[in-house]
Design a protein around this motif. Structure first.
Motif, short mmCIF file in Angstrom:
data_model
loop_
_atom_site.label_atom_id
_atom_site.label_comp_id
_atom_site.label_asym_id
_atom_site.label_seq_id
_atom_site.Cartn_x
_atom_site.Cartn_y
_atom_site.Cartn_z
N ARG A 9 -9.22 53.23 -41.47
CA ARG A 9 -9.24 53.39 -40.02
C ARG A 9 -7.81 53.21 -39.55
N ALA A 10 -7.40 54.06 -38.65
CA ALA A 10 -6.04 53.98 -38.13
C ALA A 10 -5.88 52.68 -37.35
N LEU A 11 -4.84 51.94 -37.66
CA LEU A 11 -4.57 50.69 -36.97
C LEU A 11 -3.81 50.97 -35.68
N ASP A 12 -4.07 50.15 -34.68
CA ASP A 12 -3.24 50.14 -33.48
C ASP A 12 -2.63 48.75 -33.39
N GLU A 13 -1.90 48.46 -32.33
CA GLU A 13 -1.21 47.17 -32.25
C GLU A 13 -2.19 46.00 -32.30
N LYS A 14 -3.31 46.10 -31.61
CA LYS A 14 -4.29 45.01 -31.59
C LYS A 14 -4.95 44.81 -32.95
N SER A 15 -5.41 45.90 -33.56
CA SER A 15 -6.10 45.77 -34.85
C SER A 15 -5.13 45.39 -35.97
N LEU A 16 -3.85 45.75 -35.84
CA LEU A 16 -2.86 45.34 -36.82
C LEU A 16 -2.68 43.83 -36.80
N ILE A 17 -2.63 43.24 -35.61
CA ILE A 17 -2.52 41.78 -35.50
C ILE A 17 -3.75 41.12 -36.12
N GLU A 18 -4.94 41.67 -35.89
CA GLU A 18 -6.16 41.13 -36.50
C GLU A 18 -6.07 41.20 -38.02
N TYR A 19 -5.58 42.33 -38.53
CA TYR A 19 -5.43 42.50 -39.98
C TYR A 19 -4.45 41.48 -40.55
N ILE A 20 -3.31 41.29 -39.87
CA ILE A 20 -2.31 40.33 -40.34
C ILE A 20 -2.90 38.93 -40.40
N ARG A 21 -3.59 38.53 -39.36
CA ARG A 21 -4.19 37.18 -39.31
C ARG A 21 -5.24 36.99 -40.39
N ALA A 22 -5.95 38.06 -40.78
CA ALA A 22 -7.02 37.98 -41.78
C ALA A 22 -6.52 38.15 -43.21
N THR A 23 -5.22 38.41 -43.38
CA THR A 23 -4.68 38.69 -44.71
C THR A 23 -3.58 37.69 -45.04
N PRO A 24 -3.92 36.61 -45.76
CA PRO A 24 -2.94 35.55 -46.03
C PRO A 24 -1.66 36.03 -46.71
N ALA A 25 -1.75 37.02 -47.59
CA ALA A 25 -0.55 37.51 -48.28
C ALA A 25 0.44 38.12 -47.30
N VAL A 26 -0.05 38.65 -46.20
CA VAL A 26 0.83 39.24 -45.18
C VAL A 26 1.23 38.18 -44.15
N SER A 27 0.26 37.42 -43.66
CA SER A 27 0.55 36.45 -42.61
C SER A 27 1.53 35.37 -43.07
N SER A 28 1.51 35.03 -44.36
CA SER A 28 2.43 34.00 -44.86
C SER A 28 3.89 34.44 -44.78
N LEU A 29 4.14 35.73 -44.73
CA LEU A 29 5.51 36.24 -44.62
C LEU A 29 6.09 36.10 -43.21
N LEU A 30 5.22 35.83 -42.24
CA LEU A 30 5.66 35.79 -40.85
C LEU A 30 5.84 34.38 -40.31
N GLY A 31 5.57 33.37 -41.11
CA GLY A 31 5.76 32.00 -40.65
C GLY A 31 4.49 31.42 -40.06
N ASP A 32 4.65 30.29 -39.38
CA ASP A 32 3.50 29.51 -38.91
C ASP A 32 2.92 29.98 -37.59
N ASP A 33 3.71 30.61 -36.74
CA ASP A 33 3.25 30.95 -35.39
C ASP A 33 2.77 32.39 -35.33
N LEU A 34 1.47 32.59 -35.57
CA LEU A 34 0.91 33.93 -35.50
C LEU A 34 0.44 34.28 -34.09
N GLU A 35 0.55 33.34 -33.17
CA GLU A 35 0.18 33.63 -31.78
C GLU A 35 1.29 34.40 -31.07
N GLY A 36 2.52 34.26 -31.55
CA GLY A 36 3.64 34.90 -30.88
C GLY A 36 4.13 36.16 -31.59
N LEU A 37 3.21 37.00 -32.06
CA LEU A 37 3.61 38.23 -32.74
C LEU A 37 3.92 39.33 -31.73
N THR A 38 4.98 40.07 -32.02
CA THR A 38 5.34 41.25 -31.24
C THR A 38 5.22 42.45 -32.17
#
Length: 76
Positions: A9-38
C-alpha cells in the motif's frame, strides 16, 4: 497484524510515521523522541515514493518505497 504483512500500500506522511513507530529496526535509527518526527515527501509520487524523515532528537532517514510488479507470460 504488522503493516508489512498487509501487502503493498502506498505510504503517505501519516502512515509512514505509523510504520516507523511499529518497526523497531527503523525507529531505533531516529532516537528516543518519535513524537517529534517531521516527514517531507520529495519523490515524484509515480511509482517511487521518497520521504525525508527527521527526528527532533537528531536522527534522520531517507525512506524510499518502490512499487514493483513483475508479470511473466508464457508464449503460445
Amino acid at each position: 497484524m504488522a503493516l508489512a504483512e498487509e501487502g503493498f500500500r502506498a505510504l503517505d506522511e501519516k502512515s509512514l510515521i505509523e510504520y516507523i513507530r511499529a518497526t523497531p529496526a527503523v525507529s531505533s535509527l531516529l532516537g528516543d523522541d518519535l513524537e517529534g518526527l517531521t516527514v517531507k515527501e520529495v519523490g515524484d509520487g509515480n511509482l517511487n515514493f521518497v520521504y525525508i524523515v527527521i527526528s527532533s532528537s537528531g536522527g534522520s532517514l531517507v525512506i524510499k518505497q518502490v512499487y514493483f510488479l513483475c508479470i511473466a507470460m508464457q508464449p503460445k
